[in-house]
Write a protein that holds these residues in place. Structure first.
Motif, short mmCIF file in Angstrom:
data_model
loop_
_atom_site.label_atom_id
_atom_site.label_comp_id
_atom_site.label_asym_id
_atom_site.label_seq_id
_atom_site.Cartn_x
_atom_site.Cartn_y
_atom_site.Cartn_z
N SER A 40 0.84 -1.21 0.00
CA SER A 40 0.00 0.00 0.00
C SER A 40 0.87 1.25 0.00
O SER A 40 0.55 2.24 -0.67
N TYR A 45 -1.48 4.25 -1.85
CA TYR A 45 -2.88 4.23 -1.44
C TYR A 45 -2.98 3.83 0.03
O TYR A 45 -2.19 3.01 0.51
N VAL A 47 -4.12 1.99 3.42
CA VAL A 47 -4.36 0.55 3.66
C VAL A 47 -5.85 0.20 3.64
O VAL A 47 -6.19 -0.95 3.40
N VAL A 50 -6.55 -1.40 0.26
CA VAL A 50 -5.73 -2.51 -0.22
C VAL A 50 -6.11 -3.78 0.54
O VAL A 50 -6.13 -3.81 1.77
#
Length: 160
Positions: A40, A45, A47, A50
């Motif tokens: 991640s 991005y 967490v 993900v």
């Protein structure tokens, strides 16, 4: 459209189903950096978007696929209840490739050797998008949770 080197089974399957997706690439420094939290960070991005793909088995030798947030743990008791078994346990990592066709860190819920019962954690259902492995280390798929559920023939359940 994916480039030639990005055409994993997972990518082929979602393209065949005409599902909108985005491929995210990340650098691989070592085998230890394939955990979801590291991934991640590498793709930039949070967490919360993900998810990791886990494979478990029961005493009846049935396999089940569970997709959970990378910062969370699969609750094996909840997972067993969802699949109607007394108990489920994670398969040994050394068996992952033989069972799914994927390696640790590159296991996608889409495009395994066989279609196993698949469950997405309920936390994904309200997200605008989610990110899962695209079927090889260094490659992630970004798509809507509903499209992932369609592609993996999965249902949303509480499993963390």
């Amino acid at each position: 459209m994916a480039k030639k080197g990005d055409k994993t089974n997972a990518v082929r399957m979602i393209e065949r189903q005409k599902i909108a997706y985005e491929l995210l690439h990340y650098e691989i420094q070592d085998a230890e950096s394939v955990d979801g939290i590291s991934v991640s960070e590498k793709i930039g991005y949070s967490v919360e978007y993900v998810y990791k793909t886990l494979v478990a088995t029961s005493s009846t030798n049935q396999y089940y696929v569970f997709v959970v947030p990378v910062a969370e743990e699969l609750d094996l008791k909840k997972a067993a209840k969802v699949v109607g078994q007394k108990k489920v346990e994670m398969i040994p990592v050394k068996e992952l490739l033989n069972i799914t066709g994927y390696v640790r860190g590159g296991c996608s819920p889409i495009g395994m050797k066989k279609l196993f019962p698949t469950y997405l954690d309920a936390s994904a259902e309200s997200l605008e998008f989610m990110i899962v492995s695209a079927g090889k280390i260094g490659l992630q798929l970004k798509l809507s949770p509903q499209d992932l559920a369609k592609a993996a023939n999965a249902e949303f359940v509480d499993i963390v």
